[in-house]
Design a protein around this motif. Structure first.
Motif, short mmCIF file in Angstrom:
data_model
loop_
_atom_site.label_atom_id
_atom_site.label_comp_id
_atom_site.label_asym_id
_atom_site.label_seq_id
_atom_site.Cartn_x
_atom_site.Cartn_y
_atom_site.Cartn_z
N VAL A 42 0.84 -1.21 0.00
CA VAL A 42 0.00 0.00 0.00
C VAL A 42 0.87 1.26 0.00
N MET A 43 1.90 1.28 0.83
CA MET A 43 2.76 2.47 0.90
C MET A 43 3.49 2.71 -0.41
N VAL A 44 3.99 1.64 -1.03
CA VAL A 44 4.69 1.79 -2.31
C VAL A 44 3.70 2.24 -3.39
N CYS A 45 2.51 1.67 -3.40
CA CYS A 45 1.50 2.07 -4.39
C CYS A 45 1.18 3.56 -4.26
N ILE A 46 0.97 4.02 -3.03
CA ILE A 46 0.64 5.43 -2.80
C ILE A 46 1.80 6.32 -3.21
N ALA A 47 3.04 5.93 -2.84
CA ALA A 47 4.21 6.75 -3.16
C ALA A 47 4.42 6.88 -4.67
N VAL A 48 4.36 5.75 -5.38
CA VAL A 48 4.56 5.77 -6.83
C VAL A 48 3.43 6.54 -7.51
N ASP A 49 2.20 6.33 -7.06
CA ASP A 49 1.06 7.03 -7.65
C ASP A 49 1.18 8.54 -7.48
N ARG A 50 1.52 8.98 -6.28
CA ARG A 50 1.63 10.42 -6.03
C ARG A 50 2.79 11.04 -6.79
N LEU A 51 3.90 10.33 -6.85
CA LEU A 51 5.05 10.84 -7.57
C LEU A 51 4.74 10.98 -9.05
N TYR A 52 4.13 9.96 -9.63
CA TYR A 52 3.79 10.01 -11.06
C TYR A 52 2.78 11.12 -11.33
N CYS A 53 1.77 11.21 -10.48
CA CYS A 53 0.75 12.24 -10.68
C CYS A 53 1.33 13.65 -10.53
N LYS A 54 2.28 13.80 -9.64
CA LYS A 54 2.92 15.11 -9.46
C LYS A 54 3.76 15.48 -10.68
N LEU A 55 4.47 14.50 -11.22
CA LEU A 55 5.30 14.76 -12.40
C LEU A 55 4.46 15.07 -13.62
N LYS A 56 3.31 14.41 -13.74
CA LYS A 56 2.44 14.58 -14.90
C LYS A 56 1.29 15.55 -14.65
N ASN A 57 1.27 16.14 -13.46
CA ASN A 57 0.22 17.09 -13.09
C ASN A 57 -1.17 16.46 -13.23
N ARG A 58 -1.33 15.28 -12.66
CA ARG A 58 -2.60 14.57 -12.69
C ARG A 58 -3.16 14.42 -11.29
N LYS A 59 -4.42 14.11 -11.22
CA LYS A 59 -5.07 13.89 -9.93
C LYS A 59 -4.88 12.45 -9.50
N SER A 60 -4.48 12.27 -8.26
CA SER A 60 -4.25 10.93 -7.72
C SER A 60 -5.56 10.32 -7.22
N SER A 61 -5.71 9.01 -7.40
CA SER A 61 -6.88 8.29 -6.92
C SER A 61 -6.45 7.41 -5.75
N ARG A 62 -6.58 7.95 -4.55
CA ARG A 62 -6.05 7.27 -3.37
C ARG A 62 -6.75 5.95 -3.09
N ASP A 63 -8.08 5.94 -3.17
CA ASP A 63 -8.83 4.73 -2.84
C ASP A 63 -8.45 3.57 -3.77
N ALA A 64 -8.44 3.82 -5.07
CA ALA A 64 -8.09 2.78 -6.03
C ALA A 64 -6.67 2.29 -5.82
N THR A 65 -5.78 3.20 -5.44
CA THR A 65 -4.39 2.85 -5.20
C THR A 65 -4.24 1.95 -3.99
N VAL A 66 -4.97 2.26 -2.93
CA VAL A 66 -4.93 1.43 -1.72
C VAL A 66 -5.49 0.04 -2.01
N ILE A 67 -6.58 -0.02 -2.77
CA ILE A 67 -7.18 -1.31 -3.12
C ILE A 67 -6.20 -2.16 -3.90
N THR A 68 -5.48 -1.55 -4.84
CA THR A 68 -4.48 -2.27 -5.63
C THR A 68 -3.43 -2.89 -4.71
#
Length: 272
Positions: A42-68
């Protein structure tokens, strides 16, 4: 109020179900390694998701990321080293952002990460979170949670068409002793199939919404998965079946989008 609204959403139901299964399976297995792996995933999913979204200026989907992350930890064996869990999570989240159509993932992220982890990290996938190593009556917990989630995402045609096709084909293969199909009708294989069907096959972004297309999606996923099982065995056959369904859903979305575009281009001629 916000918490109450979240609890009533499909993602809220899935998250609660995954967390409950994690705790119950950990108690049954008498180990905390599954919980540790879930925290890593979960922590790695959240970290990678937020980093990618920040680099690409996208909105992060926290719930879907946690489920993954939770699904990954419930499928991988509790003995999987933490760095393999982390690597699987990285692959899953990157696929969610890179393999997309109209900003939606083409393939189920958790399934994609788990599938590649077999070949990259040679991970063991026990589906321990589906209670395959516990008493047979624990399947009832899968059915209860699966029923609630399926109702919330409105995927009954998809689930029933998959399960019906899946078990009929396995039964027929078992009658003719093809590919060791009889084993797939026993725990832990049946537990894995139910968990997969209720919590991965029903993923809304990677599956169709219309009932007729859901039926085709479910049948295609089941047939391609069973063919893969008959040829190669193992547990990756579930992922292969899902990917076939994901590709079908992707092409259906593309066709619908192109059809809508053509209709918008055709304008009525005035005066006729």
């Amino acid at each position: 109020m916000e918490a109450n609204k979240w609890l009533k959403t499909p993602k809220g139901y899935v998250t609660i179900a995954m967390a409950a299964y994690l705790i119950i399976a950990s108690v049954g297995a008498k180990t905390i390694m599954g919980i540790i792996n879930s925290l890593v995933a979960v922590m790695v999913c959240i970290a990678v998701d937020r980093l990618y979204c920040k680099l690409k200026n996208r909105k992060s989907s926290r719930d879907a990321t946690v489920i993954t992350g939770l699904i990954i930890s419930l499928v991988l064996s509790v003995t999987t080293p933490w760095y393999m869990v982390a690597g699987t999570a990285v692959i899953a989240i990157l696929s969610k952002h890179i393999l997309v159509y109209k900003k939606k993932p083409i393939f189920n992220p958790a399934a994609f990460g788990l599938f590649l982890s077999v070949f990259i990290f040679h991970t063991g996938q026990s589906w321990w979170g589906a209670f395959g190593d516990l008493s047979w009556w624990m399947i009832s917990l899968l059915l209860i949670g699966g029923y609630i989630v399926t109702e919330r995402v409105n995927k009954y045609p998809q689930v029933l068409s998959f399960l019906g096709t899946f078990f009929v084909l396995l039964f027929l293969m078992g009658c003719f002793d093809i590919g060791g199909a009889a084993d797939a009708l026993r725990p832990p294989f049946i537990n894995a199939a139910l968990f997969f069907c209720f919590f991965m096959l029903t993923d809304p972004p990677t599956s169709p919404a219309k009932y007729s297309k859901q039926v085709v999606f479910g049948v295609l996923s089941a047939i391609s998965g069973i063919i893969t099982y008959g040829l190669f065995g193992g547990l990756t056959y579930l992922f292969v079946g899902l990917f076939v369904g994901n590709i079908y859903s992707y092409y259906q979305k593309r066709s619908s989008s192109k059809g809508a575009g053509l209709r918008n281009q055709v304008k009525p001629v005035q005066g006729l």
